[in-house]
Design a protein around this motif. Sequence first.
Motif, PDB file in Angstrom:
ATOM      1  N   TYR A   1       0.785  -1.261  -0.180  1.00  0.00           N
ATOM      2  CA  TYR A   1       0.004  -0.078  -0.251  1.00  0.00           C
ATOM      3  C   TYR A   1       0.936   1.198   0.055  1.00  0.00           C
ATOM      4  O   TYR A   1       2.040   1.340   0.876  1.00  0.00           O
ATOM      5  CB  TYR A   1      -1.001  -0.032   1.201  1.00  0.00           C
ATOM      6  CG  TYR A   1      -1.983  -1.151   1.223  1.00  0.00           C
ATOM      7  CD1 TYR A   1      -3.045  -0.914   0.651  1.00  0.00           C
ATOM      8  CD2 TYR A   1      -1.656  -2.295   2.048  1.00  0.00           C
ATOM      9  CE1 TYR A   1      -3.987  -2.074   0.567  1.00  0.00           C
ATOM     10  CE2 TYR A   1      -2.656  -3.272   2.133  1.00  0.00           C
ATOM     11  CZ  TYR A   1      -3.786  -3.094   1.573  1.00  0.00           C
ATOM     12  OH  TYR A   1      -4.818  -4.283   1.445  1.00  0.00           O
ATOM     13  N   THR A   2       0.302   2.372  -0.597  1.00  0.00           N
ATOM     14  CA  THR A   2       1.131   3.661  -0.635  1.00  0.00           C
ATOM     15  C   THR A   2       0.430   4.329   1.003  1.00  0.00           C
ATOM     16  O   THR A   2      -0.579   3.895   1.268  1.00  0.00           O
ATOM     17  CB  THR A   2       0.672   4.456  -1.612  1.00  0.00           C
ATOM     18  OG1 THR A   2      -0.634   4.728  -1.617  1.00  0.00           O
ATOM     19  CG2 THR A   2       0.976   3.772  -2.987  1.00  0.00           C
ATOM     20  N   GLN A   3       1.615   5.297   1.154  1.00  0.00           N
ATOM     21  CA  GLN A   3       1.023   5.818   2.489  1.00  0.00           C
ATOM     22  C   GLN A   3      -0.499   6.852   2.147  1.00  0.00           C
ATOM     23  O   GLN A   3      -1.311   6.791   2.949  1.00  0.00           O
ATOM     24  CB  GLN A   3       1.886   7.089   2.647  1.00  0.00           C
ATOM     25  CG  GLN A   3       1.718   8.113   3.898  1.00  0.00           C
ATOM     26  CD  GLN A   3       1.648   7.104   5.083  1.00  0.00           C
ATOM     27  OE1 GLN A   3       2.490   6.488   5.347  1.00  0.00           O
ATOM     28  NE2 GLN A   3       0.616   7.249   5.677  1.00  0.00           N
TER      29      GLN A   3
ATOM     30  N   VAL B   1      -2.055  -6.438   7.619  1.00  0.00           N
ATOM     31  CA  VAL B   1      -2.745  -6.417   6.407  1.00  0.00           C
ATOM     32  C   VAL B   1      -1.775  -5.865   5.211  1.00  0.00           C
ATOM     33  O   VAL B   1      -2.326  -6.359   3.928  1.00  0.00           O
ATOM     34  CB  VAL B   1      -4.024  -5.507   6.165  1.00  0.00           C
ATOM     35  CG1 VAL B   1      -5.118  -6.038   7.343  1.00  0.00           C
ATOM     36  CG2 VAL B   1      -3.703  -4.129   6.619  1.00  0.00           C
ATOM     37  N   GLY B   2      -0.633  -5.628   5.261  1.00  0.00           N
ATOM     38  CA  GLY B   2      -0.045  -5.138   4.047  1.00  0.00           C
ATOM     39  C   GLY B   2       1.567  -4.726   4.365  1.00  0.00           C
ATOM     40  O   GLY B   2       1.801  -4.460   5.512  1.00  0.00           O
ATOM     41  N   GLU B   3       2.143  -4.375   3.352  1.00  0.00           N
ATOM     42  CA  GLU B   3       3.462  -3.768   3.422  1.00  0.00           C
ATOM     43  C   GLU B   3       3.185  -2.214   2.659  1.00  0.00           C
ATOM     44  O   GLU B   3       2.487  -2.199   1.725  1.00  0.00           O
ATOM     45  CB  GLU B   3       4.540  -4.445   2.650  1.00  0.00           C
ATOM     46  CG  GLU B   3       4.684  -5.960   2.811  1.00  0.00           C
ATOM     47  CD  GLU B   3       5.412  -6.248   4.196  1.00  0.00           C
ATOM     48  OE1 GLU B   3       5.602  -5.356   4.666  1.00  0.00           O
ATOM     49  OE2 GLU B   3       5.592  -7.407   4.409  1.00  0.00           O
ATOM     50  N   LEU B   4       4.162  -1.240   3.476  1.00  0.00           N
ATOM     51  CA  LEU B   4       4.055  -0.038   2.932  1.00  0.00           C
ATOM     52  C   LEU B   4       4.956   0.164   1.928  1.00  0.00           C
ATOM     53  O   LEU B   4       6.164  -0.560   1.794  1.00  0.00           O
ATOM     54  CB  LEU B   4       4.492   1.084   4.205  1.00  0.00           C
ATOM     55  CG  LEU B   4       4.421   2.421   3.699  1.00  0.00           C
ATOM     56  CD1 LEU B   4       2.829   2.845   3.628  1.00  0.00           C
ATOM     57  CD2 LEU B   4       5.041   3.257   4.942  1.00  0.00           C
ATOM     58  N   SER B   5       4.726   1.036   0.811  1.00  0.00           N
ATOM     59  CA  SER B   5       5.616   0.915  -0.427  1.00  0.00           C
ATOM     60  C   SER B   5       6.807   1.528   0.173  1.00  0.00           C
ATOM     61  O   SER B   5       7.152   2.353   0.833  1.00  0.00           O
ATOM     62  CB  SER B   5       4.975   1.855  -1.258  1.00  0.00           C
ATOM     63  OG  SER B   5       5.132   3.223  -0.993  1.00  0.00           O
TER      64      SER B   5
END
Length: 480
Positions: A7-9, A78-82
């Motif tokens: 995900y992006t910020q 839930v995810g990784e930050l870009s």
Amino acid sequence: TSSFPVYTQEEVTKHRSLEEGVWVTYKGGVYDITEFVAMHPGGDKILLAAGGALEPFWALYAVHGQDHVLDILSGYKVGELSPEDVKQQQQNRDTADPYSNDPPRHPALSVNSLKPFNAEPPPALLTDNYITPSALFFKRNHLPVPKVDPETYRLEIEGLPGGPVSLSLEELKSRFPKHTITATLQCAGNRRSEMNKVKTVKGLNWGIAAISNATWSGARLRDVLLYAGFGPEVAAQAKHVQFEGLDRDVTGTVYGASIPLNKAINEEGDCLLAYEMNGEALPADHGYPVRAVVPGVVGARNVKWLGKIVVSEEESKSHWQQNDYKGFSPGTDWDTVDFKSAPAIQELPIQSAITQPSEGSSVDRSMEEVTVKGYAWSGGGREVVRVDVSVDGGKTWHVANLQNSQKGQGPAPSPPPGRAWAWKLWEIAVPLPPEAQELEIVCKAVDNSYNSQPDSVAPIWNLRGVLSNAWHRVKVKIDE
Ligand code: MTE
Ligand code: MO
């Protein structure tokens, strides 16, 4: 490589409410903590981090950055930050450490938490001096140390009929007589680690040295309140004196506490607006340039970096007055606790602990005796009148010698009744029992109201681990 989506910020930032979901980032991971926030009353503080990075909050409340919190968080991933956004965050962080103004500290201190800074001296050093050197005095900060310019510093006083009054540091020093007291400060959490051994409690894992003794000089709080307009008509209404610190969290909330009005205004209460500690300007960690010193009362009410005083019908609304620093039954847990049901801790109970010898050390049989040392203190100006020491786990007892001044200076005169603000150090040489291979050294103190300490921890255990004052026990081996 991870199986989580990236995900992006910008995408994370869209999730900042219970309705949209509460997402945060931590070390490059993205977490959906909606459920956690909904489940935890008080977890709403974390909403402030919603849509952004948790790190700045954990920098402020680093004590929460403990393994079990990380464990909880991992369940919500839930995810990784870009990668670009991770880099950006790192850059922001390097320039935004709220603790960058914190002063250097003495390396001898044993650190419980770096940010905020919480540390205690090694027990054996603690009782080497009747007056604790400021550098070794325990330090208990909830927030970053604020930068205060003594030239522009103002102490605001509110709640009195003439309207607000504001004093500069210079005015505080020149308009009021300088008064000096020797007073011991003790954190409500002193000896919490012993409660932790019975059953886990929430809070810093203090040993026996979240207590220290210093001389404090400054204006009497009473004199300043009278100057600011305190009179009989206020006395008929007001019940509390609130203090606000200049230290604040990321939301702008300042540290606050209050004390009963009687304690503040009574000539014999000896409350100070102190600008000196041990004959020097207050050190940054201890509240420079001005702190409240409320002798006989729990450390938490001795507000540092004092910015405002409010005379009021009500106690301070601060978290630390309302929802912390209160005692509960051992049967009360985090599901049943009602902070409104218990009074805020003010005067502390009788306390003593052994600083020498240390747990697990050994004494040589040829010495024939063991020298035991420690401190004793009671809240509310009650004087310690006796310390009993046992080396056989409490079967037989010996009376220790009490010391109420710096060694070599001769005994200090007895304090006026009800105004014994300073601890007593004590010492005794006890003959080694002939058969024993191990000693269980125990101490307990008695104050002039004949209050004494409970013999064990379990019956006074409480979920915040405060008011830990059971007989202190230390096991020592005898080397034949
Ligand atoms: N005052 C402010 N402004 N901020 C704080 O975090 N901590 C309190 C009290 N006053 C605190 C404060 C607590 S809990 C204690 S035990 C004492 O300060 C510790 O004082 P010391 O650091 O001088 O030993
Ligand atoms: Mo404290």
